[in-house]
Scaffold this motif. Structure first.
Motif, short mmCIF file in Angstrom:
data_model
loop_
_atom_site.label_atom_id
_atom_site.label_comp_id
_atom_site.label_asym_id
_atom_site.label_seq_id
_atom_site.Cartn_x
_atom_site.Cartn_y
_atom_site.Cartn_z
N MET A 1 -22.90 -0.44 -20.81
CA MET A 1 -23.88 0.44 -20.18
C MET A 1 -25.11 -0.35 -19.73
N VAL A 2 -25.56 -0.03 -18.51
CA VAL A 2 -26.78 -0.62 -17.97
C VAL A 2 -27.76 0.50 -17.62
N HIS A 3 -28.97 0.11 -17.26
CA HIS A 3 -30.06 1.08 -17.16
C HIS A 3 -30.69 1.06 -15.77
N LEU A 4 -30.99 2.25 -15.27
CA LEU A 4 -31.65 2.40 -13.98
C LEU A 4 -33.15 2.55 -14.18
N VAL A 5 -33.90 1.74 -13.43
CA VAL A 5 -35.37 1.79 -13.45
C VAL A 5 -35.85 1.91 -12.01
N LEU A 6 -36.86 2.72 -11.78
CA LEU A 6 -37.36 2.92 -10.43
C LEU A 6 -38.75 2.32 -10.25
N LEU A 7 -38.94 1.59 -9.16
CA LEU A 7 -40.28 1.21 -8.74
C LEU A 7 -40.81 2.34 -7.86
N ARG A 8 -41.97 2.86 -8.22
CA ARG A 8 -42.49 4.05 -7.55
C ARG A 8 -43.77 3.74 -6.78
N SER A 9 -44.00 4.53 -5.78
CA SER A 9 -45.17 4.31 -4.93
C SER A 9 -46.46 4.66 -5.64
N PRO A 10 -47.48 3.78 -5.53
CA PRO A 10 -48.80 4.10 -6.07
C PRO A 10 -49.64 4.93 -5.09
N TYR A 11 -49.08 5.17 -3.91
CA TYR A 11 -49.78 5.92 -2.87
C TYR A 11 -49.11 7.28 -2.68
N ALA A 12 -49.93 8.26 -2.28
CA ALA A 12 -49.38 9.57 -1.93
C ALA A 12 -48.83 9.58 -0.51
N HIS A 13 -49.35 8.69 0.34
CA HIS A 13 -48.90 8.67 1.73
C HIS A 13 -49.20 7.29 2.30
N ALA A 14 -48.15 6.60 2.71
CA ALA A 14 -48.35 5.24 3.23
C ALA A 14 -47.10 4.79 3.96
N GLU A 15 -47.31 3.89 4.93
CA GLU A 15 -46.20 3.21 5.58
C GLU A 15 -45.81 2.01 4.73
N ILE A 16 -44.50 1.77 4.62
CA ILE A 16 -44.01 0.57 3.95
C ILE A 16 -43.89 -0.52 5.02
N VAL A 17 -44.83 -1.44 5.00
CA VAL A 17 -44.89 -2.48 6.04
C VAL A 17 -43.90 -3.60 5.74
N ALA A 18 -43.82 -4.00 4.48
CA ALA A 18 -42.91 -5.07 4.09
C ALA A 18 -42.48 -4.87 2.65
N LEU A 19 -41.26 -5.36 2.38
CA LEU A 19 -40.70 -5.18 1.03
C LEU A 19 -39.92 -6.44 0.67
N ASP A 20 -40.26 -7.05 -0.47
CA ASP A 20 -39.60 -8.28 -0.91
C ASP A 20 -39.09 -8.07 -2.34
N VAL A 21 -37.76 -8.07 -2.49
CA VAL A 21 -37.16 -7.84 -3.80
C VAL A 21 -36.44 -9.08 -4.32
N ALA A 22 -36.61 -10.22 -3.67
CA ALA A 22 -35.87 -11.43 -4.05
C ALA A 22 -36.14 -11.84 -5.49
N SER A 23 -37.40 -11.84 -5.89
CA SER A 23 -37.72 -12.25 -7.26
C SER A 23 -37.16 -11.28 -8.28
N ALA A 24 -37.17 -10.01 -7.94
CA ALA A 24 -36.62 -9.01 -8.85
C ALA A 24 -35.12 -9.21 -9.03
N ARG A 25 -34.43 -9.53 -7.95
CA ARG A 25 -32.98 -9.72 -8.03
C ARG A 25 -32.63 -10.92 -8.91
N ALA A 26 -33.53 -11.89 -8.97
CA ALA A 26 -33.27 -13.10 -9.75
C ALA A 26 -33.79 -13.00 -11.18
N ALA A 27 -34.38 -11.87 -11.53
CA ALA A 27 -35.00 -11.74 -12.85
C ALA A 27 -33.95 -11.63 -13.95
N PRO A 28 -34.26 -12.05 -15.17
CA PRO A 28 -33.32 -11.97 -16.28
C PRO A 28 -32.84 -10.54 -16.53
N GLY A 29 -31.53 -10.41 -16.74
CA GLY A 29 -30.95 -9.13 -17.08
C GLY A 29 -30.70 -8.20 -15.92
N VAL A 30 -31.13 -8.56 -14.72
CA VAL A 30 -30.98 -7.67 -13.57
C VAL A 30 -29.57 -7.74 -13.03
#
Length: 780
Positions: free
Chosen positions: A40-69
């Motif tokens: 069994m593995v676990h789902l975790v969500l990164l959530r927006s700190p804004y109520a309304h915003a455009e997502i200009v850029a998104l970089d998940v490379a470091s997260a993908r390389a993190a331990p246990g991911v």
């Protein structure tokens, strides 16, 4: 003598104790959070700190390389996998007839976030802690946009448009009644009373948070989910997420630590867990923490209404006009529009004769969490409105709260009665229940209690509500299995869903009484889509529809077994009688027990599957009276007495009914006096924990006096039951607010917004003292 027992009629056998409680209170309950499987593995969500915003850029490379991911998913990954926005509510239209206007509801934000806490990135890791660590490595570049938070701000000219199809931020509009007839009623009225009503936003704080465990299993996927509607979950997974046949999916629901309507909605996080499990071939679990529940479990209520009541010179109602803004949040949850646009208006005329009705409801888009059903789902909002108007009309006309209601009740001889909304009340005796309530609440002693409170420097007020509820949930058919085996076991399969209300007990009692056996021999199975499918539990439909289906199933089982018993006894079907679990030849001592008969069959069992449909809705009703004492120097209120007389039709088990009424009162009181969900002007949640969001506690209540009256059985189902799950909530909110206002009216306070907290009451007292002379209290 316990007054709650005085109306007992043993229609369904002796009331039995709750059969589920031993499991639930000894830690043997089967909750999703208790299930652990290999890999069994676990789902975790990164959530927006804004109520309304455009997502200009998104970089998940470091997260993908993190331990246990194990994996990281973005909206682009879901789009590449072919996932489309979740289905909404296309039956609703805008005022000009154009389609419902809404932003597409995706599992992860794509291009723009529209409310605080919206999921932007999904991370699957070996542990929740590793997933949370990885989330901190995601880099998101946001470009903040104006946050549109309040409904008045959203519909104001020049407001930022949250959806291209809705430049006015109105997603949909619905009208009910006859505007022309209502205008005419107001033109001829001798008296008009008006109110601006706020039904504030609430958070559904069930003890068990949203939770799911999705397990790949030899080509299928088994989904353990805390859901009120397992079949609906399977359908959404099949059609919207996996795009696989429903046979590939099994949804299993064990125990649920509170549903209250919130768990009747299918949430994004749950569907993300299913997607990830299928994609990775690993069991994936998601269990929300309490902060996530405040942020992103669907909220409820959040209506602004302007209401007006037209009356003649004698205080008889001529017409009712209501204009409501309903905050649907950032995305449309299908039930979120159904609640204010359709369910609330069903009971908006209450127990009264209202000849003309004009209701307009507009669903408004904002940068807040979506709203959906919460216990009562629209009916508490509607009853609060009409009951507040009735008290205001009484004050204006110089009548008591009792008298204004007496003059306007739908009379029992008018039943079945068609309301101005077109709903048909099949039965009811509203004047009788008011009279019973005055007796139960000790009307004769109230003046002395008020005088005693005044002698202590306190204010004592009393509020009354005559309520009516709607049950059935638009789902009037239920399928059940009844299986009797040779080893003395009876199993009942039902697609209704227990979530604390005691369905196992009610169904066990029904089957045991119908078949004449020991309740200990009965097992009730729910929450497994491999066994039975159906709508689930909502709208107080479980006993109303599900119970009728269970009783019908017992009857069908006897009819099915009868020819088998006749063959075993070498007798004609017509010569047999069934009683106390035994088929017997009439007038003789020859017979055969049902278990013995089942044991003689090739599979050593007799099993039936049957479908049963009730005729139409049920209409529980009754009266509530509360007495609230207020300290005028501090504003602190205390509920001194609370009494109800409830017409639930025939009660299957009175202990269960009382429990439902008590719980409903507590939740209604929560809205009246304690709870409010608030955002600031930037869309940040400022009531995001129990430090900032006050829940009522047991110490806030007196012992309730409840009379379960069974003198007016329902005519639309075979058991005569009307339902009871939401009645307490529907009645409690206006009762308590009316009681607070009755206490404060001598000081000049004419209105107060919910929740009536100590500070709100103190502030109202101080404002009234500075602005106006006192006026008389409203007597019952």
């Amino acid at each position: 003598m316990d007054i709650a027992r005085t109306q007992t009629k043993a229609r369904f056998g002796r009331d039995i104790r709750r059969v589920e409680d031993d499991r639930l209170i000894t830690g043997k309950g089967k909750y999703v959070g208790n299930i652990a499987v290999d890999g069994m593995v676990h789902l975790v969500l990164l959530r927006s700190p804004y109520a309304h915003a455009e997502i200009v850029a998104l970089d998940v490379a470091s997260a993908r390389a993190a331990p246990g991911v194990i994996a990281v998913f973005t909206a682009a990954d879901l789009r590449e996998a072919g996932l489309q926005p979740l289905r909404s509510a296309p039956m609703f239209k805008r005022a000009d007839g154009s389609p419902l206007a809404e932003p597409p509801r995706r599992l992860l934000a794509q291009g723009r976030v529209r409310h605080l806490g919206e999921a932007v990135v999904a991370i699957v890791a070996d542990s929740r802690a590793e997933g949370m660590d990885a989330a901190e490595l995601v880099v998101v570049d946001y470009d903040a946009l104006p946050a549109v938070v309040s409904m008045t701000e959203a519909i104001a000219p020049g407001a930022f448009a949250l959806c291209d199809e809705a430049p006015d931020n109105i997603a949909a509009e619905m009208r009910h009644g006859d505007a022309t007839a209502t205008d005419a009623a107001f033109d001829m009225a001798a008296h008009v009373v008006e109110l601006d009503i706020v039904n504030q936003r609430l958070v559904t704080n069930s003890m068990e948070p949203r939770s799911i465990l999705a397990i790949p299993d030899n080509g299928r996927i088994i989904v353990h989910n805390a859901s009120q509607s397992p079949t609906a979950v399977r359908e959404m997974i099949s059609k919207d997420i996996l795009r696989e046949p429903e046979e590939n999916i099994r949804v299993v629901v064990g125990d649920i630590g509170g549903g209250f309507g919130m768990k009747g909605t299918v949430h994004n996080e749950e569907m993300l867990a299913v997607f990830a499990a299928r994609k990775l071939g690993r069991p994936v679990r998601y269990v929300a923490d309490r902060g996530e529940e405040f942020l992103t479990s669907v909220h409820s209520r959040d209506n602004l209404s302007h209401a007006a009541l037209a009356l003649d010179e004698n205080g008889k109602i001529l017409g009712l006009r209501v204009d409501t803004l309903a905050n649907v949040g950032a995305y449309i949850i299908p039930i979120g529009l159904l609640v204010p646009c359709i369910l609330g208006p069903k009971v908006i005329t209450g127990t009264y004769q209202v000849p003309a009705l004009d209701v307009r409801v507009r669903g408004v888009l904002t940068n807040t969490m979506s709203t959906s059903a919460y216990r009562g789902a629209g009916r508490p909002e509607a009853l609060f409105l009409i009951e507040r108007l009735m008290d205001k009309a009484a004050v204006k006309l110089g009548l008591s709260a009792v008298e204004i209601r007496r003059r306007n009740f739908v009379q029992p001889e008018a039943m079945p009665y068609t309301t101005a909304h077109g709903e048909v009340y099949d039965c009811g005796n509203f004047p009788y229940f008011l009279d019973r309530m005055l007796e139960v609440a000790d009307d004769a002693g109230f003046a002395a209690r008020r005088a005693e409170a005044e002698a202590r420097g306190m204010l004592l007020g009393r509020g009354i509500t005559s309520y009516i509820e709607w049950t059935g949930g638009y789902a009037f058919t239920e399928i059940v299995d009844v299986i009797v085996t040779g080893d003395r076991k009876i199993t009942v399969d039902s697609a209704t869903q227990a979530m604390g209300q005691g369905l196992e007990t009610a169904y066990t009692q029904l089957i045991a009484d119908r078949l004449g056996v020991d309740p200990a021999l009965v097992t009730v199975v729910q929450g497994d889509t491999d066994i039975v499918k159906g709508p689930g539990s909502f709208g107080s439909r479980s006993a109303f529809v599900g119970g009728s289906a269970v009783a019908h199933g017992a009857d069908v089982w006897v009819e099915t077994a009868l020819p088998l018993a006749a063959e075993a006894l070498e007798a004609a079907d017509a010569d047999l009688e069934f009683s106390a679990g035994k088929f017997q030849i009439a007038g003789t001592d020859r017979g055969i027990g049902m278990f013995e008969l089942a044991g003689r069959q090739p599979e050593e069992k007799i099993a039936i599957k049957t479908s049963h449909t009730v005729q139409s809705s049920g209409w529980p009703n009754g009266c509530h009276v509360a007495e609230v004492e207020i300290d005028p120097e501090t504003g602190v209120p205390k509920i001194i007495r609370y009494s109800t007389v409830d017409d639930v039709g025939n009660a299957i088990n009175e202990m269960l009914v009382e429990g439902q009424v008590h719980g409903g009162i507590a939740q209604g009181a929560g809205q009246a006096m304690f709870e409010v969900c608030r955002y600031d002007e930037a869309g940040q949640l400022i009531s995001g924990s129990f430090m900032d969001y006050q829940m009522p506690r047991a110490a806030d209540f007196p012992n309730f006096v409840t009379l379960i009256d069974q003198s007016v059985p329902c005519t639309t189902n075979m058991l005569g039951v009307k339902g009871c799950g939401e009645s307490g909530t529907v009645g409690a909110t206006p009762t308590l607010v009316n009681a607070v206002l009755d206490a404060l009216r001598p000081l000049g306070v004419q209105d107060i917004e919910m929740p009536a907290t100590p500070f709100a009451i103190w502030q109202a007292i101080e404002t009234a003292r500075s602005k106006s002379p006192p006026s008389g209290a409203l007597g019952l």
